[in-house]
Design an enzyme around this catalytic site. Structure first.
Site, PDB file in Angstrom:
ATOM      1  N   ASP A 293       0.878  -1.166   0.000  1.00 39.62           N
ATOM      2  CA  ASP A 293       0.000   0.000   0.000  1.00 39.62           C
ATOM      3  C   ASP A 293       0.915   1.215   0.000  1.00 39.62           C
ATOM      4  OD1 ASP A 293      -1.668   2.139   0.495  1.00 39.62           O
ATOM      5  OD2 ASP A 293      -2.793   1.161   2.105  1.00 39.62           O
TER       6      ASP A 293
ATOM      7  N   TYR B 125      -7.461  14.897 -12.372  1.00 37.31           N
ATOM      8  CA  TYR B 125      -6.638  13.788 -12.869  1.00 37.31           C
ATOM      9  C   TYR B 125      -5.416  14.329 -13.609  1.00 37.31           C
ATOM     10  CZ  TYR B 125      -5.280   9.546 -15.383  1.00 37.31           C
ATOM     11  OH  TYR B 125      -4.578   8.482 -15.894  1.00 37.31           O
TER      12      TYR B 125
END
Length: 258
Positions: A63, A175
């Site tokens: 992660d 984005y």
């Protein structure tokens, strides 16, 4: 330590482009390939899929927003391989590159012609062109620091929350701005390598895989994940004597001007 002393790591690799990159590296890389994923069950399922194809990736949970997870992976790589040879970062920014820039003191083998590939997007270049001239100058600067980049990313978030981001010169694409961050961070880390580990011949680049049929891009995208993997794998497997590209933004195996 593993009997195989070379290792390539792919982040965000349980599906889509990351999965296709892992498959291609399993076929072409002369060493072990480690598939990482945030979700262990999904990661192990992806490994099983590749094993069913006769390939032999290894799995490790990662992660990139969890420092403990990053440390566990670092310890695994150091114990098993003595360091890392190739990293393809397909999982965004997170704390992974911030805490582990491929420069002095990290776990890239030394001396070793390592390869680092950060998967960005052509949208980063489009978003850059839609920034104000002032912001474009900052993002194109050859002296911008990681701290300055982080400050700009935080400013975008705050300006967006206030509804003033377009007035402040930002494009209307979260984005796109996030991918500007990936590309510029890659340029910063490449510059650090030039100063700190020039003799090790580590080549670091950002790249665009193209518009690929993934969960995010949808089924109408023109490229398959396998086609999207071509440029990242090309950069990951640059030959040991290659002098470039380095610190570049690459699409379709060609350097694009930033």
């Amino acid at each position: 330590m593993s009997s195989c002393n070379r290792v390539a790591l792919v982040t965000g690799a349980n599906k889509g482009i990351g999965f296709a990159i892992t498959r291609d590296l399993c076929r072409k890389f002369s060493g072990d390939v480690v598939l990482t994923a945030r979700d262990e069950a999904r990661g192990r399922t992806a490994v099983q899929q590749l094993q069913a194809e006769g390939l032999s990736p290894r799995f490790h949970q990662l992660d990139i927003d969890d420092p403990q997870s990053i440390r566990a992976l670092r310890d695994f790589l150091l114990k098993e391989y003595g360091g890392l040879d190739v990293m393809v970062n397909n999982a965004g920014i997170g704390t992974w590159p911030k805490n582990n820039p491929p420069g002095k003191g990290d776990f890239f083998k030394e001396p070793q012609p390592g390869r680092v590939v950060n998967v960005s997007s052509l949208i980063s270049l489009e978003a850059l062109r839609n920034c104000s001239p002032e912001l474009q100058q900052k993002f194109r600067s050859e002296t911008i620091t990681e701290e300055e980049l982080e400050g700009l990313m935080k400013k975008f978030v705050e300006d967006t929350k206030k509804g003033i981001h377009e007035k402040e010169g930002w494009p209307n694409s979260a984005y796109g701005v996030s991918k500007i961050g990936v590309t510029v961070l890659s340029r910063i880390h490449a510059r650090k390598l030039n100063k700190q580990r020039r003799g090790d011949k580590i080549l670091l680049n950002a790249c665009c895989p193209g518009w690929v049929r993934t969960d995010m891009a949808g089924p109408k995208a023109p490229k398959s994940p396998e086609e999207g993997a071509e440029t990242p794998v090309y950069l990951a497997l640059l030959p040991p004597d290659a002098e470039g590209p380095h610190g570049q933004f690459v699409q379709d195996k060609k350097v694009e001007q930033w």
